[in-house]
Motif scaffolding. Structure first.
Motif, PDB file in Angstrom:
ATOM      1  N   THR A  87      28.750 -59.638 -10.375  1.00  0.00           N
ATOM      2  CA  THR A  87      29.757 -60.464 -11.031  1.00  0.00           C
ATOM      3  C   THR A  87      29.733 -61.873 -10.451  1.00  0.00           C
ATOM      4  O   THR A  87      29.724 -62.065  -9.235  1.00  0.00           O
ATOM      5  N   GLN A 145      26.402 -64.618 -18.829  1.00  0.00           N
ATOM      6  CA  GLN A 145      27.048 -64.174 -17.585  1.00  0.00           C
ATOM      7  C   GLN A 145      28.562 -64.192 -17.711  1.00  0.00           C
ATOM      8  O   GLN A 145      29.251 -63.249 -17.311  1.00  0.00           O
ATOM      9  N   ASP A 157      30.787 -60.782 -17.521  1.00  0.00           N
ATOM     10  CA  ASP A 157      31.738 -60.658 -16.420  1.00  0.00           C
ATOM     11  C   ASP A 157      33.189 -60.690 -16.875  1.00  0.00           C
ATOM     12  O   ASP A 157      34.059 -60.097 -16.230  1.00  0.00           O
ATOM     13  N   ARG A 193      35.451 -64.672  -8.077  1.00  0.00           N
ATOM     14  CA  ARG A 193      36.224 -63.576  -8.664  1.00  0.00           C
ATOM     15  C   ARG A 193      37.676 -63.963  -8.968  1.00  0.00           C
ATOM     16  O   ARG A 193      38.203 -63.594 -10.027  1.00  0.00           O
TER      17      ARG A 193
END
Length: 383
Positions: A106, A176, A180, A349
């Motif tokens: 991630t 991506q 994610d 994140r």
């Protein structure tokens, strides 16, 4: 003969009326038509924070992730199987498929070393399918969208990249983000303007982003037709914010409210936009979006270089927001990432989680370690 037929008609009518009265008195009625089903909610309701999926642990097999695109780049191969950094007068539509390998991490595009060790393999472009016309793109993209079953798939996400990006760079980043953030397959869209993949051609890209405004407007209009009532969310990165700012301003100025395309979340990441120009135009976002969020960082060296070149501050860099617009959220990221620290919005994140919850819930995810409210903005830092 005629009088006899009239008497028979009157007699039959009387019998029918009597039967209706009798059925009514017995409480026999035809049921009313069923009401239409309620519209699918655009956002999840009454749930807590939605976490990111942990691909490194959960993903067992590689897969292909499609991204629908519009680009102003000139094709380098007949049939549009590759695109250059040169401008074209035509907006090309199509789909780029990206290989997402086993052990994708991630927030990462992968690396050569990660591929060798299989700890963080690189994302790669598999193929490009060019649509022969906007009409073909509309038909194909509409047919391939995920079926709406709830707020988790009742939206489209559009990514607008920044400077120093090739078509491949932009496609990989879009994929991506889509993977994610959990964007359903075929619901991720990319606008790729003809940026150079060369930091020394920054001023060339400035000229090109200005010329791309009309094409971005056309692309967003096409996406709104594909969406067919689904929410349209936008992530604009770096110099891509300049075109978006002007497109939204022109939309508000030239179209009545009822004819403007309505967006869900507008995410302004690392915006390479003059502070004063933004302050003069930012109110327009409040007219067309459910919510607008600015992400900036004091460690963004790319936007800092732009500030030095232009002599005036840029919206995407600072210890605190460069400008405060009531109704627009600002998040200062103090999470340290690799130089030039310009893609933190897609690599960290906490910010990915925040964006995911904005998209799914219209609510941020800013609780827990690392998050702090300071005056009228938020700060997120390493735990």
């Amino acid at each position: 003969m005629g009088n006899r037929l009239q008497r028979i008609a009157v007699y039959l009518t009387t019998l029918l009326l009597a039967a209706c009265v009798q059925w009514s008195s017995m409480g026999v009625h035809l049921p009313p038509p069923a009401p239409p089903p309620p519209p699918t909610p655009s956002y999840m309701q009454d749930i807590g924070e939605v976490p990111l999926d942990d691909h490194a642990r959960a993903q067992k097999e590689a897969f292909v992730y499609p991204v629908s695109f519009g680009t102003t780049r000139k094709p380098t191969v007949a049939g549009g199987t590759a695109f250059s950094n040169q401008r074209d007068a035509t907006l090309h539509y199509g789909t780029v498929s990206v290989n997402v390998p086993t052990n994708h991490r991630t927030g990462s595009l992968g690396s050569w070393l990660g591929t060798v060790t299989n700890l963080d393999p690189e994302l790669t472009v598999r193929d490009i399918r060019l649509a022969r016309s906007e009409a073909e793109f509309l038909a194909r993209a509409s047919a391939e969208l995920a079926t709406v079953t709830g707020p988790e798939n009742n939206y489209i996400l559009v990514f607008i990249h920044g400077y120093n990006n090739s078509f491949t760079d932009a496609a990989l980043r879009a994929a991506q983000l889509g993977v994610d953030l959990g964007v359903p397959s075929n619901n991720m869209f990319l606008f790729s303007w003809a940026a150079n993949s060369d930091t020394l051609k920054y001023t060339h890209d400035e000229a090109t982003i200005d010329a791309s405004e009309v094409h971005l407007r056309a692309f967003l209009n096409t996406v709104s037709r594909v969406a067919s009532g689904r929410k349209i969310h936008i992530i604009a990165h770096s110099m891509g914010n300049r075109a978006l700012l002007r497109v939204i301003a022109a939309s508000v100025a030239n179209a009545p409210d009822e004819r403007q395309t309505r967006f869900g979340q507008i995410i302004l990441a690392a915006a390479d936009v003059d502070r004063d120009v933004f302050a003069q135009n930012a109110q327009n976002y409040l007219r067309v979006a459910d919510r607008t969020t600015i992400y900036l960082s004091p460690y963004d060296y790319a936007v800092e270089a732009s500030s030095l070149v232009h002599k005036y501050p840029r919206v995407g860099r600072g210890e605190k927001p460069q400008v405060t617009i009531p109704g627009i959220d600002s998040v200062v990221s103090k999470i340290k990432v690799d130089f030039p620290a310009h893609a933190y919005f897609a690599e960290t994140r906490p910010i990915l989680t925040d964006v995911k919850n904005l998209i799914l819930r219209n609510q941020p995810a800013r609780e827990g370690n690392g998050w702090q409210k300071v005056d009228d903005y938020w700060v997120v830092s390493d735990k």
